[in-house]
Design a protein around this motif. Structure first.
Motif, PDB file in Angstrom:
ATOM      1  N   TRP A  86       0.838  -1.205   0.000  1.00  0.00           N
ATOM      2  CA  TRP A  86       0.000   0.000   0.000  1.00  0.00           C
ATOM      3  C   TRP A  86       0.871   1.254   0.000  1.00  0.00           C
ATOM      4  O   TRP A  86       0.636   2.199  -0.756  1.00  0.00           O
ATOM      5  CB  TRP A  86      -0.912  -0.008   1.234  1.00  0.00           C
ATOM      6  CG  TRP A  86      -1.836   1.171   1.321  1.00  0.00           C
ATOM      7  CD1 TRP A  86      -2.762   1.534   0.400  1.00  0.00           C
ATOM      8  CD2 TRP A  86      -1.906   2.126   2.374  1.00  0.00           C
ATOM      9  NE1 TRP A  86      -3.432   2.654   0.814  1.00  0.00           N
ATOM     10  CE2 TRP A  86      -2.928   3.044   2.030  1.00  0.00           C
ATOM     11  CE3 TRP A  86      -1.228   2.306   3.578  1.00  0.00           C
ATOM     12  CZ2 TRP A  86      -3.265   4.118   2.847  1.00  0.00           C
ATOM     13  CZ3 TRP A  86      -1.565   3.362   4.398  1.00  0.00           C
ATOM     14  CH2 TRP A  86      -2.577   4.260   4.026  1.00  0.00           C
TER      15      TRP A  86
ATOM     16  N   LEU B  52       2.066   1.854  -3.439  1.00  0.00           N
ATOM     17  CA  LEU B  52       1.033   2.437  -4.302  1.00  0.00           C
ATOM     18  C   LEU B  52       0.824   3.912  -3.997  1.00  0.00           C
ATOM     19  O   LEU B  52       0.698   4.746  -4.893  1.00  0.00           O
ATOM     20  CB  LEU B  52      -0.296   1.681  -4.132  1.00  0.00           C
ATOM     21  CG  LEU B  52      -0.350   0.247  -4.656  1.00  0.00           C
ATOM     22  CD1 LEU B  52      -1.751  -0.315  -4.466  1.00  0.00           C
ATOM     23  CD2 LEU B  52       0.043   0.207  -6.129  1.00  0.00           C
ATOM     24  N   MET B  53       0.809   4.227  -2.706  1.00  0.00           N
ATOM     25  CA  MET B  53       0.575   5.621  -2.326  1.00  0.00           C
ATOM     26  C   MET B  53       1.739   6.504  -2.778  1.00  0.00           C
ATOM     27  O   MET B  53       1.536   7.626  -3.247  1.00  0.00           O
ATOM     28  CB  MET B  53       0.403   5.729  -0.792  1.00  0.00           C
ATOM     29  CG  MET B  53      -0.892   5.128  -0.260  1.00  0.00           C
ATOM     30  SD  MET B  53      -2.374   5.914  -0.922  1.00  0.00           S
ATOM     31  CE  MET B  53      -2.977   4.684  -2.053  1.00  0.00           C
TER      32      MET B  53
ATOM     33  N   ILE C  85       3.691   5.953  -5.310  1.00  0.00           N
ATOM     34  CA  ILE C  85       3.570   6.118  -6.762  1.00  0.00           C
ATOM     35  C   ILE C  85       2.517   7.182  -7.067  1.00  0.00           C
ATOM     36  O   ILE C  85       2.739   8.095  -7.870  1.00  0.00           O
ATOM     37  CB  ILE C  85       3.167   4.786  -7.440  1.00  0.00           C
ATOM     38  CG1 ILE C  85       4.315   3.785  -7.341  1.00  0.00           C
ATOM     39  CG2 ILE C  85       2.790   5.014  -8.902  1.00  0.00           C
ATOM     40  CD1 ILE C  85       3.977   2.419  -7.886  1.00  0.00           C
ATOM     41  N   PHE C  86       1.386   7.056  -6.380  1.00  0.00           N
ATOM     42  CA  PHE C  86       0.284   7.988  -6.630  1.00  0.00           C
ATOM     43  C   PHE C  86       0.732   9.429  -6.375  1.00  0.00           C
ATOM     44  O   PHE C  86       0.497  10.327  -7.189  1.00  0.00           O
ATOM     45  CB  PHE C  86      -0.906   7.630  -5.736  1.00  0.00           C
ATOM     46  CG  PHE C  86      -2.047   8.588  -5.853  1.00  0.00           C
ATOM     47  CD1 PHE C  86      -2.744   8.715  -7.051  1.00  0.00           C
ATOM     48  CD2 PHE C  86      -2.424   9.385  -4.783  1.00  0.00           C
ATOM     49  CE1 PHE C  86      -3.785   9.612  -7.172  1.00  0.00           C
ATOM     50  CE2 PHE C  86      -3.467  10.277  -4.904  1.00  0.00           C
ATOM     51  CZ  PHE C  86      -4.155  10.398  -6.103  1.00  0.00           C
TER      52      PHE C  86
END
Lengths: 357, 316, 351
Positions: free
Chosen positions: B148, B151-152, B154-155
């Protein structure tokens, strides 16, 4: 003589029980532990309610509150958070909030069942191994080391590839992986408790070896393993979510936080909410267990006290003042605690080790 | 016991474990559902070709013979062949060792010093504000799922601010700047939980040491607090940590599988992951054995380091 | 002026259970080269007293009152920094109770002594090491040169205590505080360490404050004895006088509860009862709850330390003429009838 020793044994049992009770009472003084307990309780309520909802009420509660977590809606694909869908919708137009609530079932079930399997398997094997000693101990420990040397997630993925992806196999895989850690903790506990005088007393009283093991040794070593279990609950939940994230765990349409993140990855740019909320839930859940475990460990550790800084030294002092028959702490116990490989340290190492994997 | 005898014994102890890993892997691979060569043959296998291949790779032999052959091959460093990629597994693995080791090495290089620093700081301010803050962040770091976090990151860093690439891997020799840029997010992702875990352990180890009598002696002899902290307590606190650092390798290896997947880094973890998805026997064997060996080597090194830095070599 | 003058020292611990008055108004003096024994049961506040001298009290404890003059310097006014640089380890050094844990396990004994020397004197590293070896030799460690390069775990308990004594001597202190230095040792080793303290005193003329619960040890080492009970000194006298003519009922009972060559175990009279809590000490005389001679006024007045001989004082109202009582008899008979000398001793000397 024999009556004397049996009273001793009973006293000890009594002490053990009141020890655990006292620990739980002491937890009240730790803000961290209470915060953790609150989070865990809320999640438990959430998980129980959604289980009742899905099994008995055909999703009536969740539908009336939010939306059907399994209902697809092609018109609402990747809808951003709104009044209707507070956390938005996913690639099939399903309500993320409803799925997150239902996901708590899976997360807690995995945590509790997998840790349960690891706990009982590990305690049985570890205690048996330590108690038997000799080549039995050697063989069991080498076998557990084998299990331990393949990194947990890799082993779990391989097992899931064999067993096929399903939530039941996930319980099993993570249960097996947890065994070595518990076995090591209880083993070192048993080895050190076995040297205690009340075990000699029990032997002198003529209790059989297995009675001594199950009635005297294991209950006394259990507190260390309980701390380990609480602390590893978090890592098991993360690990299982990682497996689902990688596609080896819970299969659709069951709502699971890890699985939700898997599909969220490809839509990160257009629908970040699908990734943010499930991850946040994993974080909060694991944080809850870790806070509780941390508090539990502090409470169980006789050297620290949760009430106020440096209370421990003081209580000991006050004790001595109150009861001068207790001599100044002298000699062997103290310096044993200082050596790197004394039982106490081994226990801490082992409990610390349980946080990972 | 001398340090040499200890080392020799420690190395010998690995042999049964290694044999156990080989056997467990054999059992697991043979428990995999389906036919091992089916994937090799594609969608429309002919019966005769399938039988031929099964015979060629010895899959029609009795299991015990297959097992002995397997051990014999492993002893010669031959893990087998990938049926998907039709290449020897050891070559495939070694070709992907670079990115994985770079990722893990850099993560440790960041996690270890910062964990030690934060842990000592927290212990030095035991039960004061600094300690509470460090403890909170320690717990939070431990509780953040790395996939997670990845992903965060990257976001935020790639999609929102567009300062770092979202995924991919560039070898350092090819383009140093691009290489570092591609590594920043994965390394942070992998290092976070490491830092948190090691920091917590450093802290508890330091707190324990600071309560020991020798610290009181040092204080009674007027030695400065900083010296007591670093020269006296830290040296002792390091001992249990060394063992933990070796064991943490398992965690790092697990993390590399997940992170290579998220950031599309062509490392061993990604190879193994794909091998599992494709039921590629050779690669699955390679993944389990390679990772176990890396872990065992790491633990061995830290154990020997422990024996070296602890003057009381009192093992067993 | 005395080397060390302590007046009205109070060290309290602030706990949830209340304020523990561990040291509650202690006065004593130590002359240069003199050795003072600080005697009392566990929990009497002996250790806290001596640690307070050097400001070694940790939270939640605090030295709340008192004046400490050492060699003309006011220790109670010094900052932590000044204490560390000029007093701890240099002018006053400490020997702790448990030699097994008081040394750092991962540094060689020589380097631990040399570190103190280097820090407090302007010797170089090599000179400090030389000094460490000489000291180890002085305290009777054979092959000091080689032994200095060994780690604490390679030494026996008695040898480690010698190392700690060498460390205590390293900066030529004027005062050594020994906090139960032989309690953790075997009896035979105890005798050797006590002998070493005697030698040190003869050879270097260092003053010693010797904290112990063992009157036997006191006889060997100390010129003068101060008896502590529940945070206060109740009697102080030269050893011989205290032994011949103890005045305070507590001291008298202490004397009778200890084994001596001319008294058999069966004649021992353990002190009845337990020491009350320092959180809520008895009013007036603190010993009255266990005192066989308690009378009405004991609860009302806190007895001052009354001069009863040359260099001899005792804090008991019985010595005050206004309470018209007979001087306490040297050998009390009254309490003896009640005591059951065959039961396990719950007094101070059963360790």
């Amino acid at each position: 003589m024999s009556t004397d020793t049996s009273t001793n044994i009973q006293n000890k049992e009594f002490e053990t029980e009141s020890g655990i009770l006292a620990t739980i009472k002491e937890l009240r003084h730790s803000g961290t532990a209470m915060g953790g307990l609150l989070i865990v309780s809320l999640l438990l309520v959430m998980a129980i309610v959604s289980t009742v909802d899905i099994v008995l009420l055909d999703k009536a509660i969740i539908k009336s509150l939010f939306a059907d977590p399994h209902e697809m809606n092609t018109l609402q694909i990747y809808a951003p958070p709104s009044m209707e869908h507070p956390m938005g919708t996913d690639q099939y137009g399903r309500d993320v909030l409803a799925r997150i609530i239902y996901g708590s079932r899976v997360a807690l079930a995995i945590g509790i069942i997998a840790v349960g399997i690891g706990f009982f398997g590990g305690v049985t094997l570890g205690a048996f191994s330590a108690y038997k000693g000799g080549y039995v101990d050697d063989i069991i420990m080498r076998a557990l080391e084998t299990l331990y040397s393949i990194p947990g997630l890799v082993l779990a993925m391989t097992m899931m590839a064999i067993l096929g992806p399903s939530i039941y196999n996930l319980f099993f895989a993570y249960g097996i992986i947890g065994i070595p850690a518990y076995a090591r903790v209880i083993r070192s506990e048993v080895l050190s408790i076995r040297e205690e005088e009340y075990i000699d007393a029990a032997k002198a009283a003529g209790l059989s070896n297995y009675k001594i093991l199950f009635r005297e040794i294991i209950p006394n070593g259990l507190s260390a393993v309980l701390v380990q279990a609480t602390l590893s609950m978090g890592s098991v939940i993360i690990g299982a979510a990682a497996l689902s994230f990688l596609g080896f765990g819970v299969q659709p349409p069951t709502a699971s936080w890890g699985r939700m993140l898997n599909t969220a990855q490809s839509a990160l740019l257009i629908a970040p909410w699908v990734a943010i909320f499930p991850g946040l839930m994993i974080f909060i859940t694991v944080m809850g267990f870790n806070m509780l475990g941390d508090g539990l460990r502090d409470a169980m550790d006789p050297r620290t006290s949760l009430r106020s800084p440096k209370m421990e030294a003081l209580e000991e002092y006050a004790d001595r003042v109150a009861d001068p028959t207790k001599a100044d702490p002298v000699g062997s116990d103290d310096w044993l605690a200082g050596t790197a490989l004394s039982g106490k340290d081994a226990r801490n190492d082992a409990t610390d080790g349980g946080e990972r994997q | 016991m001398s340090i040499y005898r200890y080392s020799a014994r420690r190395i010998l102890q690995i042999i049964p474990v290694l044999l156990g890993v080989f056997s467990l892997t054999f059992v697991m691979v043979h428990a995999l559902p389906g036919n091992p060569v089916r994937i090799y043959l594609g969608l429309n296998p002919s019966q005769s070709l399938e039988q031929e291949l099964l015979a060629e790779y010895g899959f029609n032999q009795p299991l015990w013979k297959q097992y002995l052959d397997y051990l014999w091959r492993l002893l010669h460093g031959n893990i087998g062949e990938s049926f998907v990629r039709k290449e020897p597994v050891s070559e495939l693995m070694l070709a992907r060792l670079g990115p994985t080791v770079t990722l893990m090495g850099l993560s440790y290089a960041i996690a270890l010093p910062s964990a030690l620093l934060l842990g000592v700081y927290a212990a030095a301010t035991h039960n004061e504000l600094g300690d509470h803050v460090s403890r909170f962040f320690g717990l939070a770091g431990l509780s953040t799922p790395n996939f997670w976090l990845g992903l965060m990151l990257i976001f935020i860093m790639a999609y929102q601010f567009d300062v770092l690439p979202a995924s991919g891997y560039v070898p350092f020799t090819q383009d140093p700047v691009a290489s570092i840029k591609h590594l920043i997010l994965p390394v942070i992702t992998l290092a976070t939980a490491q830092t948190a875990t090691l920091m917590r352990m450093t802290r508890s180890s330091m707190v324990e040491e600071l309560s020991k009598d020798y610290v009181q002696t040092a204080r009674a002899y007027g030695l400065p607090e900083r010296r007591i902290l670093l020269k006296h307590a830290f040296r002792n606190a390091l001992l249990p940590l060394v063992t933990i650092i070796g064991l943490q390798l398992s965690f790092l290896l697990d993390g590399s599988v997940v992170i290579e997947q998220i950031f599309a880094i062509p490392g061993m973890g990604r190879l193994g992951y794909n091998g599992l998805l494709q039921q590629d026997y050779g690669v699955i064997i390679g993944l389990n054995i390679f990772f176990a060996i890396l872990f065992l080597i790491g633990v061995l090194i830290t154990d020997l380091a422990y024996a070296y830095i602890d003057p009381r070599i009192r093992y067993d | 002026m005395s080397l060390l003058e302590v007046s009205d020292l109070r060290t309290y611990f602030y706990t949830e259970a209340g304020i523990v008055r561990a040291v509650d108004g202690v006065d004593f003096e130590v002359e240069a080269g003199e050795s003072l024994g600080l005697v009392g049961e566990s929990g009497a506040g002996k250790s806290v007293t001596v640690k307070s001298l050097l400001g070694l009290i940790d939270v939640p404890g605090k030295v709340v009152d008192g004046e400490i003059y050492f060699d003309g310097q006011a220790l109670h006014e010094m900052s932590e920094q000044e204490l560390r640089q000029n007093v701890r380890g240099s002018d006053i050094s400490f020997v702790f109770q448990d030699p097994m844990s008081a040394l750092n396990p991962v540094h060689t004994v020589g380097s631990q002594i040399a570190e103190v020397v280097e820090y407090h004197t302007d010797r170089t590293e090599a000179e400090a090491w030389e000094r460490a070896v000489t000291l180890l030799d002085d305290v009777g460690i054979p092959d000091a040169e080689q032994r200095a390069d060994q780690y604490p775990h390679e030494f026996s308990g008695g040898m480690r205590q010698r190392v700690l004594i060498a460390m205590a001597l390293s900066c030529d202190p004027k005062l050594i505080i020994a906090d139960e230095p032989t309690t953790a040792l075997d009896v035979t080793i105890q005798a050797q360490i006590i002998e070493l303290f005697e030698e040190i005193q003869e050879k270097y003329g260092t003053a010693i404050v010797y904290v112990t619960h063992d009157l036997g040890v006191v006889r060997e080492v100390c010129d003068r004895v101060a008896v502590m009970y529940l945070g206060k000194i109740v009697e102080s006298a030269p050893y011989d006088e205290l032994y011949q003519d103890p005045h305070h009922p507590y001291t008298q009972m202490l004397m009778r509860s200890v084994v001596t060559p001319d008294r058999d175990v069966s004649e021992l009279e353990p002190i009845q009862g337990t020491m009350p809590s320092a959180v809520d000490p008895p009013s007036g005389c603190r010993f009255r709850t266990r005192c066989p001679r308690e009378f009405d006024e004991c609860g009302r007045y806190e007895p001052p330390r009354i001069q009863v001989g040359e260099n001899h004082d005792s804090a008991c109202l019985l010595h005050d003429e206004q309470f018209e009582r007979e001087e306490p008899a040297l050998h009390l008979d009254s309490g003896a009838a009640e005591t059951d000398s065959t039961s396990g001793s719950r007094g101070a000397y059963d360790e």
